[in-house]
Scaffold this active site. Sequence first.
Site, mmCIF file in Angstrom:
data_model
loop_
_atom_site.group_PDB
_atom_site.id
_atom_site.type_symbol
_atom_site.label_atom_id
_atom_site.label_comp_id
_atom_site.label_asym_id
_atom_site.label_seq_id
_atom_site.Cartn_x
_atom_site.Cartn_y
_atom_site.Cartn_z
ATOM 1 N N ASP A 236 0.847 -1.192 0.000
ATOM 2 C CA ASP A 236 0.000 0.000 0.000
ATOM 3 C C ASP A 236 0.882 1.242 0.000
ATOM 4 O OD1 ASP A 236 -2.692 1.328 0.428
ATOM 5 O OD2 ASP A 236 -1.584 2.076 2.159
ATOM 6 N N TYR A 241 2.882 9.840 0.799
ATOM 7 C CA TYR A 241 3.800 9.261 1.777
ATOM 8 C C TYR A 241 5.254 9.655 1.518
ATOM 9 C CZ TYR A 241 -0.249 6.263 2.744
ATOM 10 O OH TYR A 241 -1.515 5.790 3.038
ATOM 11 N N LYS A 270 -2.632 6.156 -4.366
ATOM 12 C CA LYS A 270 -3.737 7.064 -4.052
ATOM 13 C C LYS A 270 -3.558 8.415 -4.728
ATOM 14 C CE LYS A 270 -3.827 4.782 0.444
ATOM 15 N NZ LYS A 270 -2.503 4.146 0.304
ATOM 16 N N HIS A 303 -7.667 9.619 -1.979
ATOM 17 C CA HIS A 303 -7.053 9.481 -0.657
ATOM 18 C C HIS A 303 -7.958 9.953 0.472
ATOM 19 C CE1 HIS A 303 -2.768 9.223 1.223
ATOM 20 N NE2 HIS A 303 -3.671 8.715 2.018
#
Length: 525
Positions: A236, A241, A270, A303
Amino acid sequence: MLSLFSLCPSPSSVWSLWRRGMAKSFILNTGAAIPSIGLGTWQISPGVVEDAIRAALQAGYRHIDCSPRYGNQKELKSANVEETIRWGIQMVHSVLPKSANEARIKENISILGWSIPEDLMAKLSEIKQAMGEASRPHQATTICARISGTNEPKPQPLLPCPAHTFVDSHFRSKLFISSTLLSFFLPILCLEMARSFLLNTGARIPSLGLGTWQIEHGAVTDAIYAAVKAGYRHIDSAVAYRNQKEVGLALKKLFEDGVVKRDDLFITSKLWPGNHAPEDVMEDIATSLKDLQLDYLDLYLIHGPIRIKKGTMFIPENLIPTDIPATWRAMEKLYYSGKARAIGVSNFSSKKLEDLLAVAHVPPAVNQVECHPVWQQDKLRKLCHSTGVHLSAYSPLGSPGSPGYSGPSILSNPIVISIAEELQKTPAQVALRWGLQMGQSVLPKSANETRIKENFDIFDWSIPDDLMAKFSLIKQACVRLLKIEFAIHPQSGYNTLDDLWDGEVDTGSKRTEPEDHSDFLRCFS
């Protein structure tokens, strides 16, 4: 509080809808789905069985029952079988009618768009039960004749009930194969089935994945490599990130070293909150695919119901209102293009998910949300289950390492600890296994190889029903570890937490995030 029954005029109408819409499959205790109607092959002669199976698959069957013990005996013939098969479905059985006749094969699958009224279902309980292997009594076919409107009763064949397993084939996860020969291996196979869940696209999502949020750049490549070698098949990731390029390097190394092939992995990314405009969505997935060095994503998510101005940093002053329907139309184009083999959302409340389902041409396959024993998301889980949206859990062990976090702990919860001690497992393993048995995939984050392997050790055991019941004693109080309080801003469209979470969090509880969000937001900027 919204419930499944409040969505329809009456409980009876809900049951009717469930019988009609959900009768195509039943959930096994492994979390896998068994198609409710399959083709039995006992006594179909070798000369016609291939044509029979081909006709069945073309007609919509996805369950084939077979066994080496089925001989070349003369085909049994029957009529009025739709009512008998439909009775089996409504009694919550999967049924395996046998036929090599193409017209009858198609006729048998026409049982999913109607139901037997309750008064006539009650009459079926009056049928005298045969204890041996005789044909159905004349009384059974008389009732079936009344349901169908015909007058001539005919005998019904008995249906075999073998063991089951999924196999890879041309139809992959959409085809269910069963064989009595596998009954010896069924306990092993049941454990294997728990490794994935069926999405509404027909694809399967691994039940355990590695979360990569807050894994440092220098550690993420080694963490992913260790996870995949340990057995993980779901990674994921997200642009937000700030380590997605490193994720791509890890994937490239895994492929080059021959550890796995691309088709072996399930990769999620995302949509960046600054690219919600329809014209920016294709550009966003192109960036993710370039970073990850992939041609397609298995799952691509909005997201969250939060948007910022294009090209700006993720800070409250840059928030602007969302237009989820417009963004979703662009997501659907990605799905049609094949760049994203499944699309979904993240951090959507029940109301926001319902609002999306009302306008979507392609329903979301997944809603990835915070979910763990301290925030069990019962309302959202029931909605997801009733609408065919898979619930995937991030922070399944909580998120105590998040900047500024001061909420309740999962791993030190007394109930979780007591269950772990009784089962001789770690609290983390118990929390993860609870998620699987609740029907959701889980995405624990770790860069520690020992802990990565420990988190994967959740498939060869289960939590007994009496201990599962104890999780309901954990106080919920609508507490989220991360309420995303920074999104409450005059420019975001959300003036209160109730606006953001639609009343699904406890807005009166003690604040779990600091007034200064800079540390938290730095993770995304």
